[in-house]
Design an enzyme around this catalytic site. Sequence first.
Site, short mmCIF file in Angstrom:
data_model
loop_
_atom_site.label_atom_id
_atom_site.label_comp_id
_atom_site.label_asym_id
_atom_site.label_seq_id
_atom_site.Cartn_x
_atom_site.Cartn_y
_atom_site.Cartn_z
N HIS A 168 0.84 -1.20 0.00
CA HIS A 168 0.00 0.00 0.00
C HIS A 168 0.87 1.24 0.00
O HIS A 168 1.98 1.25 0.53
CB HIS A 168 -0.96 0.01 1.20
CG HIS A 168 -0.29 -0.22 2.52
ND1 HIS A 168 0.11 -1.46 2.94
CD2 HIS A 168 0.06 0.64 3.50
CE1 HIS A 168 0.67 -1.38 4.13
NE2 HIS A 168 0.66 -0.10 4.50
N HIS A 170 0.91 5.22 1.12
CA HIS A 170 0.25 6.26 1.92
C HIS A 170 0.39 7.57 1.14
O HIS A 170 1.48 7.94 0.72
CB HIS A 170 0.96 6.45 3.26
CG HIS A 170 0.93 5.25 4.17
ND1 HIS A 170 0.01 5.12 5.19
CD2 HIS A 170 1.71 4.15 4.24
CE1 HIS A 170 0.24 3.98 5.84
NE2 HIS A 170 1.26 3.38 5.29
P1 AMP Z 1 1.54 0.36 7.43
O1 AMP Z 1 1.85 0.61 8.86
O2 AMP Z 1 2.41 1.09 6.46
O3 AMP Z 1 1.45 -1.13 7.14
O4 AMP Z 1 0.11 0.99 7.20
C1 AMP Z 1 -1.09 0.35 7.44
C2 AMP Z 1 -2.10 1.46 7.53
O5 AMP Z 1 -3.39 0.91 7.40
C3 AMP Z 1 -2.06 2.22 8.85
O6 AMP Z 1 -1.82 3.60 8.59
C4 AMP Z 1 -3.44 1.96 9.44
O7 AMP Z 1 -3.95 3.07 10.13
C5 AMP Z 1 -4.25 1.66 8.21
N1 AMP Z 1 -5.42 0.84 8.46
C6 AMP Z 1 -5.48 -0.33 9.14
N2 AMP Z 1 -6.75 -0.81 9.14
C7 AMP Z 1 -7.49 0.07 8.43
C8 AMP Z 1 -8.86 0.14 8.08
N3 AMP Z 1 -9.74 -0.80 8.46
N4 AMP Z 1 -9.30 1.20 7.35
C9 AMP Z 1 -8.44 2.15 6.97
N5 AMP Z 1 -7.12 2.14 7.26
C10 AMP Z 1 -6.64 1.13 7.99
#
Ligand code: AMP
Length: 182
Positions: A168, A170
Amino acid sequence: MALASMFPRPATALEVVSRFHNMNAISSFIVNVAPTRVRSWHKKLCPSQAKADEETAAKAAARTTDKSSPTIFDKIVKKEIPATIVYEDEKVLAFRDINPQAPVHVVLIPKDRDGLTQLSKSDPRHKDILGHLLYSVKVIADQEGLTDGYRVVINDGPNGCQSVYHLHLHILGGRQLKWPPG
Ligand code: AMP
């Protein structure tokens, strides 16, 4: 908020009390048991502790996540859990981060993970989707009105503090961002 929705697995009163005997125990409880919303309150209340906890959680995720099983993002793609979707086409999906780090914080994913648990697992067959994702960032940033600039982040692996093993990007904007990052 119902207790059941705060704790993803049943926690007895004894377990909660016994875990709360010192600050480290509270932090470890928050990281390991509490869901994203509670973690976001924790981040606001004690940011430096929360930062250390993010690292601990990322290392734990890298160790314990079964990289072949579906992630929470697969559930969002299948519309099994809700998300605020801001952009979608046949290949990618973008939704607002549940724990935003900036006024605009969008998470952009390939709909089909196809082995892309993280960027470092990509191979030549992924070049098209990687390019598609990057161009989609530009489209979404325009749509979000990020005319003064923005940042694109890919966290990779434990040192990158990755917590969800579905590639993903950001997209962060809407305020002056600092450099260098932590
Ligand atoms: P990472 O730490 O780079 O793996 O980012 C994962 C991101 O996904 C974090 O910023 C979380 O806040 C976000 N996240 C996790 N669950 C959800 C969800 N159900 N809806 C939206 N964002 C999410």
